[in-house]
Design a protein around this motif. Structure first.
Motif, PDB file in Angstrom:
ATOM      1  N   ASP B 186       0.834  -1.207   0.000  1.00  0.00           N
ATOM      2  CA  ASP B 186       0.000   0.000   0.000  1.00  0.00           C
ATOM      3  C   ASP B 186       0.868   1.257   0.000  1.00  0.00           C
ATOM      4  N   VAL B 189       2.602   1.787  -3.412  1.00  0.00           N
ATOM      5  CA  VAL B 189       1.674   2.210  -4.467  1.00  0.00           C
ATOM      6  C   VAL B 189       1.240   3.666  -4.249  1.00  0.00           C
ATOM      7  N   ASN B 190       0.918   4.001  -3.020  1.00  0.00           N
ATOM      8  CA  ASN B 190       0.540   5.396  -2.725  1.00  0.00           C
ATOM      9  C   ASN B 190       1.639   6.367  -3.141  1.00  0.00           C
ATOM     10  N   PHE B 193       2.143   6.573  -7.155  1.00  0.00           N
ATOM     11  CA  PHE B 193       1.092   7.261  -7.919  1.00  0.00           C
ATOM     12  C   PHE B 193       0.824   8.695  -7.426  1.00  0.00           C
TER      13      PHE B 193
END
Lengths: 246, 246
Positions: B186, B189-190, B193
């Motif tokens: 998580d 990915v945070n 992006f």
């Protein structure tokens, strides 16, 4: 343009390493390629560690350049990153199907070709290894690829230690069709393959393998039907395991 | 290298035609790309005729550059030519399976990317049209593609009539993994992006489409699950019709 026309696959490498800066630059060049909806459905795993190369070498049928080249790149179709982002954002992703495998394979291939041309323009040599698809499950395990990620091809990169001749190609007419597809009539096919069949190297392959002609060298020796069926089924099973519905 | 880093998709073209000589040169550059076993599993259909462009335009969802660009290239995966050669030489080809669809898609994509970079290095602009896969059966019919031939992508080519800004990309870290794949946690990915989500253009897409976030613009507007499933099944059916066992 010169880089493109000078391309030959390099299978012998100097031991000279590739600098971090140059490696980053050629990988960055990869990301400038067009990509489906700017989703960048690819990843690359860089292998430089000797032990890791030794683990991958047999999966590429022990082609010597896997261990000799300073860098091995495994180019992957990657839906994992995008799907994980969608999950985290409460967005209902639907990219686990055949259409999106193909989109990701195209993305990964354009990324790969940009990397190769960038590398070649900086004096490096490259060689694509089609074996990545044959042993995709084992390569995936060796590199720790998660669901949604599939090896597409591998590329050896390093400073060339030989300068092989340009590889022959079919006449441009073979691959270019104006306005509509030219049917491959017997006459057309005989004409298109005549030059290739007349090459000294072709004649040598035919004799060495005790075949009637060059086409049989492909179908009976290099890419045999039984092997094709075996590896194709292996690949389909692996794609399903990786979460794709096909 | 400069050509690679200067790439932007060109969607507006001058009416200036591309000379025969230049067109041949960029297509020839395509054939210098690496190809599986030197089998050249690709073809390109060149569309310049206005009536033919008008026939293809709706199959590319009427994107205006299909008719405006002087040249539309439909890049195809092509097993037909090689299979016909094998037939004529009494060689038992086994290339009608999933493995060889993917090999041919990779070959076709490398061929396409060489063409694009060669074109760009000569001052031309290009744009890939992913729509080729969506309407592959109809495009195939329009171009007279025989069994074993599948449209992979289409490319508009011409002299640029605008100079759009470079498109954003994820940080290089997103796509490059050293030695083994970095799991998309998580947190990762945070982070990967964040920049894309913070773009003004992204915020605009979210508001315009009345969505909670950018990921939902992809999944609910641009590439919807129901459409993906529909087009994926359509493509699978078409591949079977074209003679592949999948």
């Amino acid at each position: 343009m010169k880089t493109i026309f000078d391309h030959r696959s390099i299978r012998k490498y100097q031991s000279t390493p590739i600098s971090e800066e140059l490696l980053s630059k050629i990988l960055d060049a990869g990301t400038r390629a067009s990509t489906t909806g700017n989703m960048q459905l690819y990843s690359v795993v860089v292998t430089r560690d000797e032990a890791n190369k030794s683990k991958l070498a047999p999966l590429h049928f022990n082609q010597p350049m896997v261990k000799e080249a300073p860098v091995l790149l495994t180019i992957c179709a990657d839906l994992n990153r995008f799907n994980r982002w969608c999950e985290l954002r409460n967005a209902d992703a639907g990219y686990d199907n055949f259409l999106w495998i193909l989109n990701a394979f195209i993305d990964a291939s354009l990324f790969a070709q940009n990397i190769c041309l960038a590398a070649e323009s900086e004096g490096l040599g490259i060689c694509y290894l089609g074996t990545a698809l044959y042993n995709a499950p084992e390569i995936s395990q060796a590199l720790g690829l998660p669901k949604g990620v599939i090896p597409v091809t591998a590329i050896t990169v390093g400073y060339p230690d030989h300068n092989p001749p340009l590889t022959d190609r079919l006449p441009l007419d073979a691959v270019v069709h104006y306005e509509s597809y030219n049917a491959n009539t017997d006459e057309r096919v005989n004409k298109l393959f005549a030059e290739k069949e007349a090459l000294e190297s072709s004649a040598k392959f035919v004799v060495e393998n005790n075949k009637e002609n060059l086409a049989q060298v492909f179908t009976d020796v290099r890419y045999k039907k039984a092997d094709n069926i075996y590896f194709s089924e292996k690949l389909t099973t692996f794609l399903k395991e990786q979460g794709f519905e096909i």
